[in-house]
Design a protein around this motif. Structure first.
Motif, PDB file in Angstrom:
ATOM      1  N   ARG A 188     142.491  74.179 -36.071  1.00  0.00           N
ATOM      2  CA  ARG A 188     142.153  75.217 -37.091  1.00  0.00           C
ATOM      3  C   ARG A 188     143.169  75.455 -38.128  1.00  0.00           C
ATOM      4  O   ARG A 188     142.419  75.701 -39.172  1.00  0.00           O
ATOM      5  CB  ARG A 188     141.849  76.382 -36.372  1.00  0.00           C
ATOM      6  CG  ARG A 188     140.644  76.447 -35.253  1.00  0.00           C
ATOM      7  CD  ARG A 188     140.366  77.677 -35.049  1.00  0.00           C
ATOM      8  NE  ARG A 188     139.732  78.358 -36.080  1.00  0.00           N
ATOM      9  CZ  ARG A 188     138.486  79.142 -36.157  1.00  0.00           C
ATOM     10  NH1 ARG A 188     138.098  79.480 -34.774  1.00  0.00           N
ATOM     11  NH2 ARG A 188     137.946  79.940 -37.067  1.00  0.00           N
ATOM     12  N   PHE A 191     142.538  73.277 -41.558  1.00  0.00           N
ATOM     13  CA  PHE A 191     141.323  73.796 -42.556  1.00  0.00           C
ATOM     14  C   PHE A 191     142.138  74.686 -43.821  1.00  0.00           C
ATOM     15  O   PHE A 191     141.416  74.629 -44.853  1.00  0.00           O
ATOM     16  CB  PHE A 191     140.328  74.668 -41.877  1.00  0.00           C
ATOM     17  CG  PHE A 191     139.670  73.888 -41.047  1.00  0.00           C
ATOM     18  CD1 PHE A 191     138.307  73.313 -41.622  1.00  0.00           C
ATOM     19  CD2 PHE A 191     139.747  73.775 -39.595  1.00  0.00           C
ATOM     20  CE1 PHE A 191     137.533  72.517 -40.783  1.00  0.00           C
ATOM     21  CE2 PHE A 191     138.559  73.173 -39.023  1.00  0.00           C
ATOM     22  CZ  PHE A 191     137.685  72.422 -39.371  1.00  0.00           C
ATOM     23  N   TYR A 192     143.190  75.028 -43.542  1.00  0.00           N
ATOM     24  CA  TYR A 192     143.653  76.034 -44.707  1.00  0.00           C
ATOM     25  C   TYR A 192     144.515  74.921 -45.685  1.00  0.00           C
ATOM     26  O   TYR A 192     145.282  75.504 -46.604  1.00  0.00           O
ATOM     27  CB  TYR A 192     144.709  76.979 -44.202  1.00  0.00           C
ATOM     28  CG  TYR A 192     143.811  78.109 -43.471  1.00  0.00           C
ATOM     29  CD1 TYR A 192     143.233  78.994 -44.174  1.00  0.00           C
ATOM     30  CD2 TYR A 192     143.683  77.984 -41.948  1.00  0.00           C
ATOM     31  CE1 TYR A 192     142.428  79.948 -43.416  1.00  0.00           C
ATOM     32  CE2 TYR A 192     142.934  78.932 -41.282  1.00  0.00           C
ATOM     33  CZ  TYR A 192     142.386  79.887 -42.004  1.00  0.00           C
ATOM     34  OH  TYR A 192     141.459  80.938 -41.453  1.00  0.00           O
ATOM     35  N   ILE A 198     137.797  68.182 -45.048  1.00  0.00           N
ATOM     36  CA  ILE A 198     137.227  69.271 -44.128  1.00  0.00           C
ATOM     37  C   ILE A 198     136.340  68.477 -43.128  1.00  0.00           C
ATOM     38  O   ILE A 198     136.322  68.937 -41.995  1.00  0.00           O
ATOM     39  CB  ILE A 198     136.172  70.204 -45.180  1.00  0.00           C
ATOM     40  CG1 ILE A 198     137.113  71.043 -45.893  1.00  0.00           C
ATOM     41  CG2 ILE A 198     135.511  70.816 -44.127  1.00  0.00           C
ATOM     42  CD1 ILE A 198     136.281  72.271 -46.609  1.00  0.00           C
ATOM     43  N   THR A 261     135.138  80.598 -40.262  1.00  0.00           N
ATOM     44  CA  THR A 261     135.488  80.815 -41.819  1.00  0.00           C
ATOM     45  C   THR A 261     134.821  79.900 -42.545  1.00  0.00           C
ATOM     46  O   THR A 261     134.786  78.569 -42.109  1.00  0.00           O
ATOM     47  CB  THR A 261     136.988  80.868 -41.806  1.00  0.00           C
ATOM     48  OG1 THR A 261     137.509  81.850 -40.936  1.00  0.00           O
ATOM     49  CG2 THR A 261     137.286  81.137 -43.351  1.00  0.00           C
ATOM     50  N   TYR A 263     135.381  77.578 -44.964  1.00  0.00           N
ATOM     51  CA  TYR A 263     137.000  77.002 -45.403  1.00  0.00           C
ATOM     52  C   TYR A 263     136.488  76.385 -47.036  1.00  0.00           C
ATOM     53  O   TYR A 263     137.224  76.507 -47.956  1.00  0.00           O
ATOM     54  CB  TYR A 263     137.415  76.020 -44.690  1.00  0.00           C
ATOM     55  CG  TYR A 263     137.774  76.572 -43.375  1.00  0.00           C
ATOM     56  CD1 TYR A 263     138.897  77.327 -43.042  1.00  0.00           C
ATOM     57  CD2 TYR A 263     137.033  76.531 -41.955  1.00  0.00           C
ATOM     58  CE1 TYR A 263     139.326  77.919 -41.922  1.00  0.00           C
ATOM     59  CE2 TYR A 263     137.307  76.894 -41.011  1.00  0.00           C
ATOM     60  CZ  TYR A 263     138.540  77.592 -40.824  1.00  0.00           C
ATOM     61  OH  TYR A 263     138.857  78.185 -39.570  1.00  0.00           O
ATOM     62  N   ARG A 267     138.482  77.353 -50.324  1.00  0.00           N
ATOM     63  CA  ARG A 267     139.080  76.357 -51.241  1.00  0.00           C
ATOM     64  C   ARG A 267     138.684  76.292 -52.563  1.00  0.00           C
ATOM     65  O   ARG A 267     139.325  75.920 -53.404  1.00  0.00           O
ATOM     66  CB  ARG A 267     138.924  74.933 -50.548  1.00  0.00           C
ATOM     67  CG  ARG A 267     139.678  74.723 -49.379  1.00  0.00           C
ATOM     68  CD  ARG A 267     139.289  73.310 -49.059  1.00  0.00           C
ATOM     69  NE  ARG A 267     140.228  73.091 -47.421  1.00  0.00           N
ATOM     70  CZ  ARG A 267     140.384  71.711 -46.912  1.00  0.00           C
ATOM     71  NH1 ARG A 267     140.071  70.864 -47.559  1.00  0.00           N
ATOM     72  NH2 ARG A 267     141.083  71.591 -45.839  1.00  0.00           N
ATOM     73  N   LEU A 276     146.233  80.576 -48.600  1.00  0.00           N
ATOM     74  CA  LEU A 276     145.901  79.677 -47.735  1.00  0.00           C
ATOM     75  C   LEU A 276     147.165  78.877 -46.919  1.00  0.00           C
ATOM     76  O   LEU A 276     146.985  78.565 -46.055  1.00  0.00           O
ATOM     77  CB  LEU A 276     144.964  78.551 -48.367  1.00  0.00           C
ATOM     78  CG  LEU A 276     143.636  78.941 -49.149  1.00  0.00           C
ATOM     79  CD1 LEU A 276     142.969  77.970 -49.585  1.00  0.00           C
ATOM     80  CD2 LEU A 276     142.922  80.014 -48.076  1.00  0.00           C
ATOM     81  N   ARG A 280     147.932  78.891 -43.034  1.00  0.00           N
ATOM     82  CA  ARG A 280     148.292  77.498 -42.254  1.00  0.00           C
ATOM     83  C   ARG A 280     149.548  77.680 -41.556  1.00  0.00           C
ATOM     84  O   ARG A 280     149.501  77.468 -40.228  1.00  0.00           O
ATOM     85  CB  ARG A 280     148.170  76.458 -43.266  1.00  0.00           C
ATOM     86  CG  ARG A 280     148.348  75.141 -42.709  1.00  0.00           C
ATOM     87  CD  ARG A 280     149.035  74.123 -43.793  1.00  0.00           C
ATOM     88  NE  ARG A 280     150.501  74.574 -44.245  1.00  0.00           N
ATOM     89  CZ  ARG A 280     150.881  73.742 -45.446  1.00  0.00           C
ATOM     90  NH1 ARG A 280     150.172  72.855 -45.996  1.00  0.00           N
ATOM     91  NH2 ARG A 280     152.049  74.358 -45.779  1.00  0.00           N
TER      92      ARG A 280
END
Length: 740
Positions: A188, A191-192, A198, A261, A263, A267, A276, A280
């Motif tokens: 997970r 994703f940040y 993605i 979320t 994402y 972004r 972000l 992360r």
């Protein structure tokens, strides 16, 4: 990326390695005693075979009562199989009837799931090893008795070992589940990272969640099988400590999957924001902390959290305050609420990890009366039912288990024919007379490789071939370098431990170890002979080709099962939502003073529904990826099924986020109520129009975003389900339509 050292630590401290060690000792001990002390080589081999077949049912993880019952069933059925096969081995016609019949009968046991498949394979294994040499009736009964005694020894040994080492086993199962949770959190965190794709992140996340679900189920079955009884004994304190860790681990999982979320939106709207990166880094640190906790649980050591995430959380708070000062909370309340939600989740996970670490070095108190709690937790255990009607309902061509059993029986007959031809072929008898005595290896290879699904058979086929090739090469090197019999025995024992321990972790390495084990055993029995290496490799190659070829006989393609699994997942999500709404009504009733409301029971039903969603999602995901490993022409509705996979994951996450917020309200506004009703209607297959506007005033922005995502996911699920059903519906005028 987890380092190799970490992966080795995971394995050697896991219940996989510990189980492999336990199984190896139980299987080899009778052989070593009969061989080393009484010089009875054949008796030792037969006893080891009997013990090894019972050991197949002694798998790491799972409720203990199922393990004992499975081993008892294996002991009885394997003894009957040994007698039948041995009596038929002296008669050419009888063996050609008995072997395919047994292959069909025992392959049908896959209708009872994993344990049924293991029981069937244990019987087929002892059948194959018994048919290798024709026996007189008197030899059959002595062979059966020795095999039975070997299996009885292993059953007794395993029961005692589990009784003595139960705490160690539960620690290791919990450790594996914690490692899987750490992998999920690390997935997970990807994703940040704005530099990572993605879609690729989603694929990794879904695989990580599936592995985590399986590991959690094993830990659940082991930790909850024997709960604290309310005494202050050492055993009860140990059980209570593991139970506390398990409950916190489940709570940690709930915190992580409580929202999905967006994402892509993050972004897009915050491409250059450090917020972000802070999220992360915090999640990566938390994943490392959980992995360290998992390792210490397996090593029975205390844990002190050293990688603090306070700096990342404070930096996140600073960036969030900057956005608030810039007016983001007013201009884009849903984005701001989403970031607040991420921060809250990180705080909750941090507190939960710290709490779990405290459990490893804090004195545990046991409640005086755990009867009600134990009955509640027992509802989360896996239920295994062996009903005769389940087997009878699958005796038709529509059943994948029936078709699989027919394939195995046909493959066994072809393998026997190939072995017969090879045994009588002049060129084979001239080049290698021993080939005639090893043809049963072809049948054994077929039985090991063939699985109900084509993708699993092809996958295992490659693993088996590679493992056998490497094992043969390793055996030749050992034969050339090592000349000490004691060292041979040491290598044999090590290969046995790794063969058992790696079978669920890395099948190629397990096949390598098992191949080396068999070749070492033959080398000890017939010193100086290396021809068996070539025979083993050739028979395995023939069996692999045969298993793959027979997979096209009445094949069971995953595309035929995915519709059912997708429907089961949709129904599980609907039940999850409905049980959550029941919980909301219960909480509101308690606040209003309504008599007869039980919040704990409502919450338990919601938790059970959530567990069922995770299991249904895991089943659907595994089947989807198996279909992707099948030939392209056999794949169907890949884009639609992929969307169903992602949207069901989104839906479950948003339901978990919406329900607690609803429970805090005395009543939901009109737009929120319409969105919930629309989601229910869409999941039931009805047409529905979600509201275009959902209230965001005050604290409602926190629930507005997940609710909108929930309704959108339900819409996508219904649209793709309808498309799949429309494509599968026979066209008017076709034979299928006329038959219907």
């Amino acid at each position: 990326m987890t380092s190799t050292t970490s992966q080795l630590q995971r394995f050697f401290y896991s219940h996989y390695f510990f189980g492999g060690l336990r199984q190896s000792v139980g299987v080899l001990l009778p052989a070593l005693v009969l061989w080393g002390i009484f010089s009875w080589v054949s008796g030792g081999f037969i006893a080891a075979v009997g013990a090894g077949c019972v050991a197949i049912l002694d798998q790491p993880g799972g409720p203990r009562r199922y393990g004992i019952n499975g081993m008892v069933a294996a002991l009885c059925l394997c003894s009957v199989t040994t007698a039948i096969t041995g009596l038929a081995s002296s008669y050419a016609l009888a063996i050609w009837v008995v072997v395919p019949a047994l292959c069909f009968a025992f392959s049908m046991l896959t209708v009872y799931g994993k344990h049924g498949g293991l029981l069937g394979f244990a019987c087929l294994l002892i059948m194959t090893l018994t048919m290798r040499t024709p026996m007189a009736p008197a030899e059959v009964w002595s062979y059966t008795l020795i095999s039975f005694l070997g299996g009885t020894f292993y059953l007794s040994y395993s029961a005692i070992a589990h009784r003595v080492l139960w705490h160690r086993e539960e620690q290791q199962a919990l450790s594996v589940a914690l490692f899987a949770t750490a992998d999920y959190i690390a997935a997970r965190a990807r994703f940040y990272d704005v530099h990572l794709d993605i879609e690729d992140n989603y694929r990794q996340l879904i695989r990580a969640q599936t592995a985590m679900t399986d590991a959690h189920q094993v830990a659940r079955d082991m930790v909850l099988r024997e709960l604290p009884q309310g005494t202050q004994s050492r055993g009860d304190r140990l059980r209570q400590g593991l139970l506390n860790l398990f409950v916190d681990m489940v709570g940690l999982l709930d915190s992580m999957v409580a929202t999905h979320t967006d994402y892509a939106t993050l972004r897009q709207q915050l491409p250059d924001s450090d917020i972000l990166l802070f999220a992360r880094d915090a999640m990566n640190k938390l994943a490392n902390n959980i992995a360290g906790l998992a390792l210490n649980v397996a090593r029975n050591r205390h844990t002190r959290i050293r990688n603090s995430v306070k700096a990342e959380l404070r930096a996140f708070e600073f960036e969030l305050q900057s956005l608030r000062d810039a007016g983001t909370a007013q201009s884009d309340p849903e984005l701001y609420a989403l970031l607040v939600q991420v921060l809250r989740r990180l705080r909750n996970v941090t507190n939960r990890v710290d709490h779990m670490a405290d459990h490893t070095h804090r004195q545990v108190a046991v409640a005086s009366d755990n009867t009600a709690a134990n009955k509640t937790l027992n509802r989360f255990l896996t239920q295994q039912k062996w009903r005769p009607d389940t087997l009878l309902r699958n005796l038709n061509m529509q059943s994948i288990h029936f078709r699989y059993a027919l394939r195995v029986a046909a493959a066994a007959m072809i393998a026997m024919a190939i072995g017969l031809v090879m045994g009588h072929a002049p060129i084979v008898r001239t080049l290698d007379p021993g080939m005639a005595g090893h043809s049963y290896w072809i049948i054994l290879t077929v039985l090991i490789i063939m699985k109900p699904g084509f993708a699993l058979t092809r996958q295992r086929n490659g693993w088996r071939l590679m493992g056998t090739l490497l094992g043969c090469g390793m055996a030749l090197v050992i034969f050339a370098v090592v000349q000490n019999e004691a060292l041979y025995i040491f290598i044999l024992i090590a290969c046995s431990i790794l063969g058992y321990g790696l079978v669920q972790v890395n099948y190629t390495l397990s096949a390598l170890s098992n191949t080396t084990l068999v070749l070492m055993a033959f080398h000890l029995l017939i010193p100086g002979s290396t021809a068996v290496v070539g025979e083993r490799l050739l028979d395995t190659a023939i069996g692999s080709v045969l298993a793959l070829g027979c997979s096209y006989i009445l094949p069971s393609w995953e595309r035929h099962n995915l519709d059912t699994l997708a429907g089961a997942l949709r129904k599980a999500n609907l039940a999850f939502l409905q049980s959550g709404l029941d919980y909301v009504r219960t909480v509101r009733g308690i606040r209003a003073g309504v008599p007869g409301t039980d919040e704990q029971e409502a919450q338990i039903r919601w938790s059970l529904a959530r567990k069922n969603v995770h299991l249904a999602f895991s089943n659907f995901t595994a089947a989807f990826y198996r279909m992707m490993d099948e030939p392209v022409r056999k794949q169907r509705h890949v884009p639609e099924l992929n969307r169903l996979l992602i949207q069901n994951h989104t839906l479950a996450s948003q339901i978990a986020a919406v329900i607690p917020n609803l429970a805090q309200m005395d009543d939901e506004p009109k737009g929120i109520a319409r969105a919930i009703q629309a989601t229910q209607d869409l999941l039931r297959g009805y047409e529905a129009s979600p509201p275009k506007v959902i209230e965001t005033e005050g604290g409602l922005a926190t629930i507005a975003y997940p609710l909108r995502q929930m309704t959108q996911a339900a819409q996508v699920i219904r649209e793709n389900t309808c498309k799949i059903e429309a494509d599968d519906k026979p066209l008017p005028g076709t034979a299928a339509a006329q038959q219907g």
